[in-house]
Design an enzyme around this catalytic site. Structure first.
Site, PDB file in Angstrom:
ATOM      1  CG  HIS A  82     -12.143 -81.628   5.715  1.00  0.00           C
ATOM      2  ND1 HIS A  82     -12.886 -81.643   6.887  1.00  0.00           N
ATOM      3  CD2 HIS A  82     -11.110 -80.772   5.936  1.00  0.00           C
ATOM      4  CE1 HIS A  82     -12.312 -80.837   7.771  1.00  0.00           C
ATOM      5  NE2 HIS A  82     -11.248 -80.291   7.213  1.00  0.00           N
ATOM      6  CG  HIS A 238      -7.159 -81.482  10.233  1.00  0.00           C
ATOM      7  ND1 HIS A 238      -8.078 -82.354   9.673  1.00  0.00           N
ATOM      8  CD2 HIS A 238      -7.642 -80.236   9.996  1.00  0.00           C
ATOM      9  CE1 HIS A 238      -9.070 -81.663   9.138  1.00  0.00           C
ATOM     10  NE2 HIS A 238      -8.829 -80.367   9.317  1.00  0.00           N
ATOM     11  CG  ASP A 242      -7.419 -78.099   6.770  1.00  0.00           C
ATOM     12  OD1 ASP A 242      -8.332 -78.861   6.411  1.00  0.00           O
ATOM     13  OD2 ASP A 242      -7.419 -77.508   7.866  1.00  0.00           O
ATOM     14  CG  HIS A 265      -8.422 -72.717   5.148  1.00  0.00           C
ATOM     15  ND1 HIS A 265      -8.308 -74.000   4.666  1.00  0.00           N
ATOM     16  CD2 HIS A 265      -8.996 -72.828   6.368  1.00  0.00           C
ATOM     17  CE1 HIS A 265      -8.809 -74.850   5.549  1.00  0.00           C
ATOM     18  NE2 HIS A 265      -9.226 -74.160   6.589  1.00  0.00           N
TER      19      HIS A 265
END
Length: 302
Positions: A82, A238, A242, A265
């Protein structure tokens, strides 16, 4: 054609405080100006000592629930994405980041507080330049039905699809260019999200102790626990946040058309490694093609 751009740092030091998502304890994060070429470097304070952990792909040690970097030993800093999404958006290439805990504060669950804090410190353009990452050919990583692709492009844009087993998150997608204005207004304010049943399970294990409706979008079995959303499709936005934060670990500006489906991720960092592998090879080839002699004439005569 994309030109080289100037490196940037912040004009003055700033302090940001918030709670850690997992510990629930207050975390202090201080950002300081740095000289050109420093890069982004964390200093983790442990009592009177401090541990240096650079932000780089070589230092990524975990991608299970967030992106975590470490020093190769027991020292780690997690949930850096973030903060890095805000850093990337503002073009910051050089900065010292001091932190007194093993996780970056969750703030309101988005990148907006970091972006606002850095903007308040001011941006200092440096004389030195940095070449953005360009790819010559499509690149992709795949994991079952999940994939992440990067296509050559002279601008940064994204097409992202999520498909969770939830009535509100089936086939949610979003396509947009990602310049500074769009990132700051349409992506960075999007909050992290999770499912109520998962939050309860994590807290039973002593994790996510700092999670609340103040810093996350929480989904029930058939709706949202929050009274309102910042965007109708806040969750997919969002995921884009990321992705940008994860790719920022490469340490250079980047351009391309990112196409993602159910990524996360782990895939983000895998793609970053593929990109840097190609970019490094291309740049070494360009360097060699200049036919720079291995020795000067004076050295060769010895």
């Amino acid at each position: 054609m994309i030109q080289q751009i100037h490196r940037k740092t912040i004009k003055s030091s700033i302090t940001l405080k918030g709670i850690g998502l997992h510990s629930g304890k207050t975390v202090t994060l201080r950002l300081h100006p740095a000289e050109a070429g420093t890069g982004l470097i964390f200093f983790l304070y442990k009592g009177l000592s401090k541990v240096r952990i650079p932000v780089s792909l070589d230092h990524v040690v975990d991608t299970s629930n967030a992106t975590t970097i470490g020093d190769g030993g027991s020292n780690r800093i997690q949930t850096i994405e973030h903060l890095l999404a805000a850093v990337h958006t503002l073009g910051i290439t050089d900065c010292i980041l001091e932190i007194d805990a093993v996780e970056v504060p969750i703030m309101d669950g988005s990148s907006a507080p970091f972006w606002e804090g850095i903007r308040s410190a001011g941006i200092q353009e440096l004389e030195e330049t940095i070449e953005p990452i360009r790819i010559a050919n499509p690149m992709w990583v795949v994991d079952g039905d999940k994939y992440l692709v990067m296509l050559p492009s002279d601008e940064l844009k994204v097409t992202y699809n999520i498909d969770f087993n939830h009535p509100l998150l089936r086939g949610q997608s979003y396509t947009t260019t990602l310049n500074e204005n769009i990132l700051s207004e349409d992506i960075l304010p999007a909050r992290t999200f999770g499912f109520l049943k998962d939050v309860e399970a994590l807290q039973a294990r002593g994790l996510a102790m700092g999670g609340s409706l103040d810093n996350a979008v929480v989904l029930t079995d058939d709706g949202y626990l929050n009274e309102s959303l910042r965007y109708e499709n806040e969750c997919v936005r969002h995921k884009i946040l990321d992705l940008i934060g994860d790719l920022a670990v490469m340490g250079r500006p980047f351009y391309g058309h990112l196409i993602a489906s159910k990524a996360g991720h782990a895939l983000d960092i895998s793609l970053a490694k593929c990109i840097m592998s190609q970019v490094t090879g291309d740049e070494l080839t360009k360097f060699k093609s200049k036919r720079v002699p291995l020795f000067s004439k004076k050295e060769a005569a010895r």
